[in-house]
Design a protein around this motif. Structure first.
Motif, mmCIF file in Angstrom:
data_model
loop_
_atom_site.group_PDB
_atom_site.id
_atom_site.type_symbol
_atom_site.label_atom_id
_atom_site.label_comp_id
_atom_site.label_asym_id
_atom_site.label_seq_id
_atom_site.Cartn_x
_atom_site.Cartn_y
_atom_site.Cartn_z
ATOM 1 N N GLU A 14 21.799 8.305 8.523
ATOM 2 C CA GLU A 14 22.535 8.329 9.785
ATOM 3 C C GLU A 14 24.005 8.662 9.562
ATOM 4 O O GLU A 14 24.593 9.458 10.310
ATOM 5 N N ALA A 15 24.601 8.064 8.532
ATOM 6 C CA ALA A 15 26.009 8.329 8.230
ATOM 7 C C ALA A 15 26.208 9.796 7.862
ATOM 8 O O ALA A 15 27.176 10.436 8.294
ATOM 9 N N ALA A 16 25.297 10.332 7.051
ATOM 10 C CA ALA A 16 25.414 11.727 6.632
ATOM 11 C C ALA A 16 25.314 12.669 7.823
ATOM 12 O O ALA A 16 26.119 13.601 7.965
ATOM 13 N N LEU A 17 24.352 12.438 8.702
ATOM 14 C CA LEU A 17 24.187 13.309 9.858
ATOM 15 C C LEU A 17 25.410 13.251 10.770
ATOM 16 O O LEU A 17 25.867 14.279 11.293
ATOM 17 N N VAL A 28 31.798 17.707 3.795
ATOM 18 C CA VAL A 28 31.500 16.284 3.648
ATOM 19 C C VAL A 28 31.095 16.003 2.207
ATOM 20 O O VAL A 28 30.324 16.758 1.607
ATOM 21 N N THR A 29 31.584 14.914 1.642
ATOM 22 C CA THR A 29 31.240 14.522 0.277
ATOM 23 C C THR A 29 30.304 13.316 0.290
ATOM 24 O O THR A 29 30.220 12.589 1.303
ATOM 25 N N VAL A 30 29.657 13.098 -0.836
ATOM 26 C CA VAL A 30 28.793 11.929 -0.969
ATOM 27 C C VAL A 30 29.610 10.650 -0.839
ATOM 28 O O VAL A 30 29.160 9.664 -0.236
ATOM 29 N N ALA A 31 30.824 10.655 -1.371
ATOM 30 C CA ALA A 31 31.679 9.473 -1.269
ATOM 31 C C ALA A 31 31.971 9.128 0.194
ATOM 32 O O ALA A 31 31.982 7.949 0.570
ATOM 33 N N GLU A 32 32.172 10.144 1.006
ATOM 34 C CA GLU A 32 32.430 9.895 2.429
ATOM 35 C C GLU A 32 31.186 9.364 3.132
ATOM 36 O O GLU A 32 31.279 8.512 4.028
ATOM 37 N N ILE A 33 30.024 9.839 2.711
ATOM 38 C CA ILE A 33 28.773 9.347 3.305
ATOM 39 C C ILE A 33 28.575 7.869 2.970
ATOM 40 O O ILE A 33 28.258 7.056 3.849
ATOM 41 N N THR A 34 28.751 7.514 1.707
ATOM 42 C CA THR A 34 28.547 6.114 1.324
ATOM 43 C C THR A 34 29.586 5.206 1.968
ATOM 44 O O THR A 34 29.278 4.070 2.346
ATOM 45 N N GLU A 35 30.810 5.713 2.107
ATOM 46 C CA GLU A 35 31.842 4.904 2.758
ATOM 47 C C GLU A 35 31.501 4.668 4.222
ATOM 48 O O GLU A 35 31.633 3.545 4.722
ATOM 49 N N ARG A 36 31.035 5.714 4.914
ATOM 50 C CA ARG A 36 30.656 5.552 6.323
ATOM 51 C C ARG A 36 29.481 4.578 6.468
ATOM 52 O O ARG A 36 29.435 3.794 7.418
ATOM 53 N N ARG A 42 25.697 4.245 -6.097
ATOM 54 C CA ARG A 42 24.437 3.866 -6.730
ATOM 55 C C ARG A 42 23.325 3.767 -5.687
ATOM 56 O O ARG A 42 22.193 4.193 -5.942
ATOM 57 N N SER A 43 23.648 3.219 -4.540
ATOM 58 C CA SER A 43 22.650 3.141 -3.469
ATOM 59 C C SER A 43 22.229 4.532 -3.025
ATOM 60 O O SER A 43 21.037 4.801 -2.795
ATOM 61 N N PHE A 44 23.187 5.435 -2.903
ATOM 62 C CA PHE A 44 22.877 6.806 -2.505
ATOM 63 C C PHE A 44 21.929 7.449 -3.515
ATOM 64 O O PHE A 44 20.931 8.087 -3.146
ATOM 65 N N SER A 45 22.227 7.288 -4.793
ATOM 66 C CA SER A 45 21.422 7.908 -5.843
ATOM 67 C C SER A 45 20.020 7.336 -5.916
ATOM 68 O O SER A 45 19.113 7.971 -6.459
ATOM 69 N N THR A 49 19.107 12.857 -4.338
ATOM 70 C CA THR A 49 19.710 13.463 -5.515
ATOM 71 C C THR A 49 21.089 14.046 -5.206
ATOM 72 O O THR A 49 21.976 14.063 -6.060
ATOM 73 N N ASP A 50 21.269 14.544 -3.988
ATOM 74 C CA ASP A 50 22.553 15.081 -3.557
ATOM 75 C C ASP A 50 22.593 15.065 -2.037
ATOM 76 O O ASP A 50 21.624 14.640 -1.388
ATOM 77 N N LYS A 51 23.686 15.532 -1.443
ATOM 78 C CA LYS A 51 23.820 15.449 0.023
ATOM 79 C C LYS A 51 22.834 16.370 0.729
ATOM 80 O O LYS A 51 22.415 16.084 1.856
ATOM 81 N N ARG A 52 22.444 17.476 0.092
ATOM 82 C CA ARG A 52 21.441 18.356 0.692
ATOM 83 C C ARG A 52 20.099 17.657 0.816
ATOM 84 O O ARG A 52 19.329 17.900 1.759
ATOM 85 N N ASP A 53 19.816 16.774 -0.124
ATOM 86 C CA ASP A 53 18.549 16.057 -0.139
ATOM 87 C C ASP A 53 18.398 15.153 1.075
ATOM 88 O O ASP A 53 17.286 14.823 1.480
ATOM 89 N N VAL A 54 19.524 14.747 1.663
ATOM 90 C CA VAL A 54 19.470 13.927 2.871
ATOM 91 C C VAL A 54 18.731 14.661 3.982
ATOM 92 O O VAL A 54 17.996 14.062 4.772
ATOM 93 N N LEU A 55 18.891 15.979 4.041
ATOM 94 C CA LEU A 55 18.284 16.778 5.097
ATOM 95 C C LEU A 55 16.884 17.260 4.757
ATOM 96 O O LEU A 55 16.057 17.451 5.647
ATOM 97 N N PHE A 56 16.601 17.460 3.466
ATOM 98 C CA PHE A 56 15.358 18.116 3.081
ATOM 99 C C PHE A 56 14.387 17.254 2.296
ATOM 100 O O PHE A 56 13.298 17.715 1.959
ATOM 101 N N ALA A 57 14.765 16.008 1.990
ATOM 102 C CA ALA A 57 13.906 15.188 1.122
ATOM 103 C C ALA A 57 12.490 15.061 1.667
ATOM 104 O O ALA A 57 11.508 15.257 0.944
ATOM 105 N N GLU A 58 12.356 14.732 2.949
ATOM 106 C CA GLU A 58 11.017 14.536 3.507
ATOM 107 C C GLU A 58 10.258 15.851 3.640
ATOM 108 O O GLU A 58 9.043 15.894 3.484
#
Length: 215
Positions: A14-17, A28-36, A42-45, A49-58
């Motif tokens: 949700e934060a990434a989107l 947008v960086t991974v650090a900004e996603i985890t902060e939001r 570590r939780s993100f990982s 694997t990366d911010k693109r994976d947030v959109l395509f993992a499923e």
């Protein structure tokens, strides 16, 4: 904060989107996603694997899921019927995993990013190959399997766009059936027993074509 948060993945997505829609995927960086999300890198990982994976993992599961459904479709079904049955079957799974509003947000992010559009094309190429292989396993001819797989992907993409554009009308499986029915109706209006008439070009068009360098 507990070591394991059962809602961490949803919070990160949700934060990434939100950030992608606000600032653009590339900015947008991974650090900004985890902060939001109020979580750590570590939780993100743990989930991506990366911010693109947030959109395509499923969606990485889509080629295997469609191929499996094609292979498991009833033996009495034709190749095209097996393909449609598989599309509807997998559509139910996708709709459960990603409700239409969430899918619409992802689509908006992808459409605004050339990098993500290229990733999407790669994804659907993998889907086409996997479905074609499954159709060959059902004894479809080489060229028939390739053609039907491409048609199936086109039906799926059309249905998905309609579903995300108007999610309150009908579900994704119904959109797939609708797109397939439109295609069948269009093909039914064509007389395939008679070759089409030749295309008539204007002299000016022919002249421009002849002057165009061809490599």
């Amino acid at each position: 904060m507990p070591r394991w948060n059962p809602h961490a993945e949803d919070r990160l997505r949700e934060a990434a989107l939100e950030l992608f829609l606000e600032h653009g995927y590339e900015n947008v960086t991974v650090a900004e996603i985890t902060e939001r999300a109020g979580l750590t890198r570590r939780s993100f990982s743990r989930y991506f694997t990366d911010k693109r994976d947030v959109l395509f993992a499923e969606s990485e599961q889509l080629p295997a899921a469609l191929a499996r459904s094609v292979r498991h479709a009833g033996d009495s079904l034709s190749s095209f019927e097996a393909l449609l049955a598989a599309l509807v079957d997998v559509a139910d799974m996708l709709a459960d995993q990603a409700p239409a509003p969430l899918a619409a947000q992802r689509r908006a992010v992808v459409r605004a990013s050339p990098e993500l559009q290229e990733r999407g094309r790669t994804k659907f190429a993998a889907v086409t190959d996997a479905v074609a292989d499954a159709l060959r396993d059902r004894s479809a001819a080489e060229s028939e399997a390739t053609l039907l797989a491409q048609v199936g992907v086109a039906i799926f993409r059309t249905a998905f766009e309609r579903w995300t554009d108007r999610p309150d009308d009908v579900g994704l499986p119904a959109r797939i059936w609708e797109a397939a029915a439109e295609l069948a109706t269009s093909l039914g209006a064509v007389d395939f027993t008679t070759p089409p008439p030749p295309v008539t070009r204007s002299p000016r068009m022919d002249e421009r074509y002849l002057r165009t360098p061809r490599h």
